[in-house]
Each structure stands twice: as C-alpha cells, then as structure tokens.
Design a protein around this motif. Structure first.
Motif, PDB file in Angstrom:
ATOM      1  N   VAL A  85     -39.337 -32.411  43.679  1.00 38.88           N
ATOM      2  CA  VAL A  85     -38.957 -31.213  43.665  1.00 38.88           C
ATOM      3  C   VAL A  85     -38.432 -31.821  41.833  1.00 38.88           C
ATOM      4  CG1 VAL A  85     -37.320 -29.743  43.115  1.00 38.88           C
ATOM      5  CG2 VAL A  85     -38.564 -30.516  44.940  1.00 38.88           C
ATOM      6  N   THR A  86     -38.441 -31.615  40.614  1.00 39.44           N
ATOM      7  CA  THR A  86     -38.218 -32.350  39.700  1.00 39.44           C
ATOM      8  C   THR A  86     -37.622 -31.359  38.316  1.00 39.44           C
ATOM      9  OG1 THR A  86     -38.867 -33.348  37.645  1.00 39.44           O
ATOM     10  CG2 THR A  86     -40.218 -32.637  38.255  1.00 39.44           C
ATOM     11  N   ALA A  87     -36.990 -31.692  37.736  1.00 37.87           N
ATOM     12  CA  ALA A  87     -36.635 -31.198  36.009  1.00 37.87           C
ATOM     13  C   ALA A  87     -37.815 -31.190  35.012  1.00 37.87           C
ATOM     14  CB  ALA A  87     -34.843 -31.048  35.863  1.00 37.87           C
ATOM     15  N   TYR A  88     -38.446 -32.079  35.582  1.00 33.22           N
ATOM     16  CA  TYR A  88     -39.703 -32.389  34.085  1.00 33.22           C
ATOM     17  C   TYR A  88     -40.191 -32.165  34.494  1.00 33.22           C
ATOM     18  CZ  TYR A  88     -34.728 -35.076  33.202  1.00 33.22           C
ATOM     19  OH  TYR A  88     -33.431 -35.375  33.188  1.00 33.22           O
ATOM     20  N   ASP A  89     -41.520 -31.747  33.232  1.00 31.88           N
ATOM     21  CA  ASP A  89     -42.452 -31.104  33.594  1.00 31.88           C
ATOM     22  C   ASP A  89     -43.363 -31.827  33.390  1.00 31.88           C
ATOM     23  OD1 ASP A  89     -42.670 -27.963  33.730  1.00 31.88           O
ATOM     24  OD2 ASP A  89     -41.631 -28.416  31.608  1.00 31.88           O
ATOM     25  N   GLN A  90     -43.173 -33.282  32.711  1.00 32.28           N
ATOM     26  CA  GLN A  90     -43.934 -34.514  32.956  1.00 32.28           C
ATOM     27  C   GLN A  90     -44.259 -35.156  33.990  1.00 32.28           C
ATOM     28  OE1 GLN A  90     -41.226 -34.308  30.904  1.00 32.28           O
ATOM     29  NE2 GLN A  90     -39.828 -36.742  31.465  1.00 32.28           N
ATOM     30  N   GLY A  99     -52.437 -36.002  43.400  1.00 33.16           N
ATOM     31  CA  GLY A  99     -52.594 -35.630  45.021  1.00 33.16           C
ATOM     32  C   GLY A  99     -51.649 -35.426  45.604  1.00 33.16           C
ATOM     33  N   ALA A 100     -50.194 -35.428  44.672  1.00 35.91           N
ATOM     34  CA  ALA A 100     -49.340 -35.036  45.498  1.00 35.91           C
ATOM     35  C   ALA A 100     -49.722 -32.951  46.244  1.00 35.91           C
ATOM     36  CB  ALA A 100     -47.724 -34.651  45.123  1.00 35.91           C
ATOM     37  N   VAL A 101     -48.811 -32.939  47.160  1.00 32.04           N
ATOM     38  CA  VAL A 101     -49.129 -31.403  47.629  1.00 32.04           C
ATOM     39  C   VAL A 101     -49.283 -30.536  46.501  1.00 32.04           C
ATOM     40  CG1 VAL A 101     -49.038 -29.563  49.475  1.00 32.04           C
ATOM     41  CG2 VAL A 101     -49.086 -31.966  50.001  1.00 32.04           C
ATOM     42  N   ASP A 102     -47.913 -30.774  45.822  1.00 36.84           N
ATOM     43  CA  ASP A 102     -47.565 -29.895  45.070  1.00 36.84           C
ATOM     44  C   ASP A 102     -46.517 -29.882  43.650  1.00 36.84           C
ATOM     45  OD1 ASP A 102     -47.793 -27.285  43.495  1.00 36.84           O
ATOM     46  OD2 ASP A 102     -47.413 -25.831  44.716  1.00 36.84           O
ATOM     47  N   TYR A 103     -45.472 -29.773  43.662  1.00 37.63           N
ATOM     48  CA  TYR A 103     -44.395 -29.786  43.108  1.00 37.63           C
ATOM     49  C   TYR A 103     -43.642 -28.585  42.402  1.00 37.63           C
ATOM     50  CZ  TYR A 103     -46.432 -28.204  38.711  1.00 37.63           C
ATOM     51  OH  TYR A 103     -46.858 -26.959  37.581  1.00 37.63           O
ATOM     52  N   LEU A 104     -42.173 -28.978  42.168  1.00 39.31           N
ATOM     53  CA  LEU A 104     -41.756 -27.483  42.164  1.00 39.31           C
ATOM     54  C   LEU A 104     -40.556 -27.328  40.872  1.00 39.31           C
ATOM     55  CD1 LEU A 104     -40.447 -26.262  45.476  1.00 39.31           C
ATOM     56  CD2 LEU A 104     -41.906 -25.271  44.455  1.00 39.31           C
ATOM     57  N   LEU A 105     -40.732 -27.283  39.717  1.00 40.81           N
ATOM     58  CA  LEU A 105     -39.784 -27.248  39.195  1.00 40.81           C
ATOM     59  C   LEU A 105     -38.551 -27.052  38.992  1.00 40.81           C
ATOM     60  CD1 LEU A 105     -41.410 -26.801  35.709  1.00 40.81           C
ATOM     61  CD2 LEU A 105     -41.031 -29.185  36.634  1.00 40.81           C
ATOM     62  N   LYS A 106     -37.206 -27.426  39.001  1.00 40.30           N
ATOM     63  CA  LYS A 106     -35.194 -27.123  39.479  1.00 40.30           C
ATOM     64  C   LYS A 106     -35.604 -25.935  38.352  1.00 40.30           C
ATOM     65  CE  LYS A 106     -33.731 -30.315  41.312  1.00 40.30           C
ATOM     66  NZ  LYS A 106     -32.692 -32.230  40.792  1.00 40.30           N
ATOM     67  N   PRO A 107     -34.676 -24.901  38.749  1.00 41.64           N
ATOM     68  CA  PRO A 107     -34.738 -24.250  39.921  1.00 41.64           C
ATOM     69  C   PRO A 107     -36.005 -23.550  40.371  1.00 41.64           C
ATOM     70  CG  PRO A 107     -34.092 -23.348  38.458  1.00 41.64           C
ATOM     71  CD  PRO A 107     -34.167 -24.055  37.529  1.00 41.64           C
ATOM     72  N   ALA A 108     -36.056 -23.456  41.244  1.00 46.39           N
ATOM     73  CA  ALA A 108     -37.346 -23.254  42.254  1.00 46.39           C
ATOM     74  C   ALA A 108     -37.586 -22.121  41.885  1.00 46.39           C
ATOM     75  CB  ALA A 108     -37.400 -23.359  43.526  1.00 46.39           C
ATOM     76  N   ASP A 109     -38.755 -21.244  41.573  1.00 46.52           N
ATOM     77  CA  ASP A 109     -38.714 -19.868  40.494  1.00 46.52           C
ATOM     78  C   ASP A 109     -39.427 -19.731  41.900  1.00 46.52           C
ATOM     79  OD1 ASP A 109     -39.659 -17.543  39.085  1.00 46.52           O
ATOM     80  OD2 ASP A 109     -41.250 -18.389  40.482  1.00 46.52           O
ATOM     81  N   PRO A 110     -38.817 -18.376  42.712  1.00 46.74           N
ATOM     82  CA  PRO A 110     -39.606 -17.636  44.323  1.00 46.74           C
ATOM     83  C   PRO A 110     -40.791 -17.132  43.662  1.00 46.74           C
ATOM     84  CG  PRO A 110     -37.637 -16.233  43.429  1.00 46.74           C
ATOM     85  CD  PRO A 110     -37.937 -17.067  42.549  1.00 46.74           C
ATOM     86  N   GLU A 111     -41.732 -16.836  42.751  1.00 44.69           N
ATOM     87  CA  GLU A 111     -43.363 -17.425  42.797  1.00 44.69           C
ATOM     88  C   GLU A 111     -44.296 -18.319  42.623  1.00 44.69           C
ATOM     89  OE1 GLU A 111     -44.259 -13.492  43.382  1.00 44.69           O
ATOM     90  OE2 GLU A 111     -42.497 -13.132  43.132  1.00 44.69           O
ATOM     91  N   ARG A 112     -43.300 -19.294  42.957  1.00 43.60           N
ATOM     92  CA  ARG A 112     -43.544 -20.413  42.195  1.00 43.60           C
ATOM     93  C   ARG A 112     -43.606 -20.765  43.581  1.00 43.60           C
ATOM     94  NH1 ARG A 112     -46.345 -23.946  42.965  1.00 43.60           N
ATOM     95  NH2 ARG A 112     -46.610 -25.447  41.291  1.00 43.60           N
TER      96      ARG A 112
END
Length: 262
Positions: A85-90, A99-112
C-alpha cells in the motif's frame, strides 16, 4: 504457512489509523468472507503479527516508522502473500511488475480494491513469492541504510480529513479545487461539496506538493490542473476560476508572477 486457511485471513499494517480503517471497511464490502486477524501500526508489529497469526495475506504500507513495509516483507519472506500500500505510483508499479501480488494506492479506491481481491483469490492456492529481487530494488529506492534507517524524500499530503456537516470525510487532493481561509477555518472546495478543516493555509503550503497546488493569495491555494482560466477584472487584478466552480479567486500582487505572461 500451513494453509491456505479454510477462510482467508489477512492483517493490515499502516501507521495511519484512518487508512487502516478505510481499507478494512472497503475489504468488508469487496470480500465479506475475509477475516482481518489484526492491525499493525509499524513494520515490527506487522512482522510479529504475521509470525503469530500466520495470515494468508498482509497489506503492508511501504512507508512506516521503525521498519518499512519492504523491510517487513523481507523479514517474513514467503510466509504470506503481500499487497503493498503506497501513496507513490513509482513504487507501486514496480512492486506489481516484479512479483508482489498487487499494490494499492492511497486512498484505496473501491473499484481498484475489487481487482486486488480477484488477484488475491487467484493466488491463494499457490505458494507466496519471497520477492527477493523486488525487495532489494525497493529497499535501494527507499534509501535504506544498514539497520533500517531510511533517508526519506519529502512526503506530501495525498488526502485531507475534513468535516462536512456532522460527518468526517477523507478527501483526495485530486478532488480538491482550492483551499480558502475563512475565519478560524480553512474551506476545502471540491466540485460537488465544501468541507472545513482547522489547518491554516500557511501549514498547508508546507504539506502540499508545490507541483500540485499553487498559492495565489495569502488565503488561497488552488490545484493547478483544475484551473479553468485566468482573467483580469476592471481594476486589472488577476482572477482565477476553477473548472466546475463559479467562484472568482483573486490573485494577490505578491503572486502575480505565477501568471506573468498575461
């Protein structure tokens, strides 16, 4: 990890309580059967929790005090699936690509978050990836040195906690058109509503990304990419208008240089 568990189990690690609560709330909607075994406010707590609770999934904020999410992922390598979970796209894009299963950008969007849930469900039957190469690269980019001391680049506000009537809302800075000081409060204006915060403009100037928000008056900050037009009134004073809002925002003489080619 001796599972997968009969029901999936996760832990949430983020030093911002409101961010933890937001992810948990949205996970309840997107994945009702997921059990949240615990919340950690830093990387060390997260590692201890993962070792004791043996969750299937850990949602790890990349930047946390004492031990970053990357350092925590190294410490528990391969024990559970990791979503950063991060606030930074890079960082996020690199994490997912390598390799990570996934990432989430803050704040987490419900659809994402629904996309993340589907990816996690597809991965639960497989062994978690220890992600050595990814974690080494992320560590280098975070500036980690020796015992986990990190030199952090400046982090800017990406969301604002504000009062709307009797409710508290989490507002992404991408939604905000402008901030305007009003008496003891600062108004937060979006296209669809206004909210109030107690933080003064002079503090916001230090906390917001200067590439995202410009100060045009001692009492006004505007989001640059939401500016619709800049004109002059009868006095020759520069006036800024934002997309989706009719309010006219005066540019003080101290900030005329922002639009010096007019």
């Amino acid at each position: 990890m001796n599972r997968p568990n009969p029901v999936p189990v996760a832990i949430i690690a983020d030093d911002e309580r409101l961010m933890r609560e937001q992810i948990i709330s949205r996970l309840k909607d997107a994945w009702p059967e997921l059990v949240i075994a615990g919340e950690a406010s830093n990387g060390r707590e997260a590692v201890a929790m993962i070792r004791s609770q043996e969750p299937d999934i850990a949602f790890l904020d990349i930047r946390m005090p004492e031990m970053t999410g990357v350092e925590a992922a190294k410490a528990i390598a391969g024990q559970c699936h990791v979503v950063f979970v991060t606030a930074y796209d890079q960082y996020a894009v690199e994490a997912f690509d390598q390799g990570a299963v996934d990432y989430l950008l803050k704040p987490a969007d419900p659809e994402r978050l629904k996309v993340t849930v589907e990816r996690l469900k597809a991965k639960l039957e497989s062994k978690p990836d220890p992600m050595e190469n990814l974690l080494d690269q992320l560590s280098a980019r975070l500036g980690s040195v020796g015992g986990g001391v990190a030199v952090k680049p400046k982090e800017y506000l990406r969301w604002v906690q504000a009062s709307v009537g009797n409710a508290i809302r989490m507002i992404s800075t991408k939604e905000i058109l402008f901030f305007r000081a009003e008496d003891k409060y600062t108004r937060v204006q979006t296209e669809s509503f206004e909210a109030l915060i107690r933080k003064p403009i002079k503090e916001l100037v230090e906390e917001l990304d200067p590439d995202e928000f410009w100060q045009i008056h001692r009492a006004i900050l505007v989001r640059v990419d939401a500016i619709d037009k800049v004109s002059r009134d009868m006095r020759g004073q520069q006036i800024v208008q934002m997309r989706g809002n009719d309010e006219k925002l005066e540019v003080s003489r101290s900030f005329n240089n922002l639009f010096k080619h007019m």
